[in-house]
Scaffold this active site. Structure first.
Site, short mmCIF file in Angstrom:
data_model
loop_
_atom_site.label_atom_id
_atom_site.label_comp_id
_atom_site.label_asym_id
_atom_site.label_seq_id
_atom_site.Cartn_x
_atom_site.Cartn_y
_atom_site.Cartn_z
N ASP A 39 0.83 -1.20 0.00
CA ASP A 39 0.00 0.00 0.00
C ASP A 39 0.87 1.25 0.00
OD1 ASP A 39 -2.32 -1.43 -0.01
OD2 ASP A 39 -2.71 -1.23 2.14
N TYR A 67 5.58 -8.56 8.71
CA TYR A 67 5.29 -7.13 8.83
C TYR A 67 5.48 -6.68 10.27
CZ TYR A 67 2.78 -7.74 4.37
OH TYR A 67 2.44 -8.03 3.07
N ASP A 81 -6.92 2.30 8.68
CA ASP A 81 -5.53 2.74 8.90
C ASP A 81 -5.51 4.25 9.16
OD1 ASP A 81 -5.77 3.99 6.42
OD2 ASP A 81 -4.52 2.54 5.36
N ARG A 173 -4.23 -4.18 8.21
CA ARG A 173 -5.09 -3.14 8.82
C ARG A 173 -6.39 -3.75 9.32
NH1 ARG A 173 -7.63 -0.40 3.75
NH2 ARG A 173 -6.73 -1.63 2.07
#
Length: 299
Positions: A39, A67, A81, A173
């Protein structure tokens, strides 16, 4: 010029932006693509497939990813987010101990409802396009796999860092949002960095500035990771010089040429006299048919 270049994508740019940045600095006509979208507001490991490595995209995208995300408790946003609008605030009654206690509930095969602000298509339109028009539609839950979640510590008030190891298709998210719902105080993802994608890690990465410098001084090719590096999960099949003509022409490999016959439908790495030659698939008669002949020309 064939191999993988691992970019350290900064926040605020798309994965396609990084591809365009590098393409403009490569020799004209060089193929390039990225191996897994990040993203725009996420940073970290972005594998770039250069030259013949672009044909390996389907064999690297399903590998495990890691992550590091920041989860902010007490605030729910419309995008799940920090880029979105805060649509609800709640009192935060949970701390590190309570957060750590629920993380294991999200490990394994879980179901997620993809966020409206995502690239999933419905009737030919991306969900985020519908969301920007104020439209909301029912999205079916999807199964995905989370291998591990670890609490790394507190980074700000009501904000914690977690490390997530997962497979393809996990929305981090949404994971943060769902954790907040489980705690009762709500949450959103405040930041996200991908620290690994398969065998590619942050230690392998180069910034855009470093990539531009290597392109300018002619050292980029030496920074490329070999094409077979992310394929160790596939069995290796070796052939000798008697198969060179067939390999160079992408012809099927006879069983007697190979040190080991692949099973029917099995995808294998092929090596010609020790040099990576491509990807092949086992046939019913014990032969192997190339799906991608990648032997690099001798210089």
């Amino acid at each position: 010029m064939n191999g993988f270049l691992i970019a350290n994508k900064p926040t605020g740019v798309t994965s396609s932006d990084v591809v365009v940045f590098v393409r403009r600095r490569l020799p004209r006509g060089t193929a390039i693509g990225h191996g897994g979208t990040l993203d725009p507001e996420a940073s970290g490991v972005l594998p770039l497939c250069i030259g013949k490595a672009t044909r390996l995209f389907d064999y690297i995208i399903d590998k495990k990813k890691t992550y590091v995300a920041e989860i902010r408790l007490g605030e729910i946003t419309d995008t799940q987010d920090a880029t979105g609008k805060i649509v609800e605030t709640r009192e935060v009654t949970a701390g590190a101990d309570e957060l750590n206690a629920v993380l294991d509930q999200f490990v394994g095969t879980i179901e997620q409802i993809p966020p409206m602000y995502s690239a999933i298509k419905r009737d030919g339109k991306r969900l985020y396009q519908l969301a920007r028009k104020g439209e909301t539609i029912e999205v079916e839950p999807r199964k995905c796999r989370v291998d591990a979640i670890r609490l790394l510590g507190k980074s700000a008030e009501h904000t914690y860092k977690i490390e997530v190891e997962c497979g393809k298709g996990v929305y981090i998210r949404t994971l943060c949002h769902d954790i907040g719902e489980r705690l009762g105080c709500g949450a959103h993802m405040a930041s996200l960095k991908r620290t690994s994608a398969g065998v590619f890690t942050l230690e392998n990465t180069f910034t855009r500035e470093q990539i531009a410098e290597m392109c300018e001084n002619g050292t980029l090719e030496s920074a490329l990771i070999p094409m077979d590096a992310p394929l160790n999960h596939l069995k290796a099949v070796c052939v000798g010089e008697n198969a060179r003509h067939a390999v160079r022409n992408g012809n099927p490999l006879k069983p007697q040429w190979m040190n080991e016959k692949p099973a029917l439908g099995e995808i294998v790495r092929v090596y010609l006299s020790g040099k990576f030659a491509g990807i092949a698939c086992g046939e019913a008669d014990g032969s192997a048919r190339f799906k991608a002949m990648l032997l690099e020309e001798e210089r």
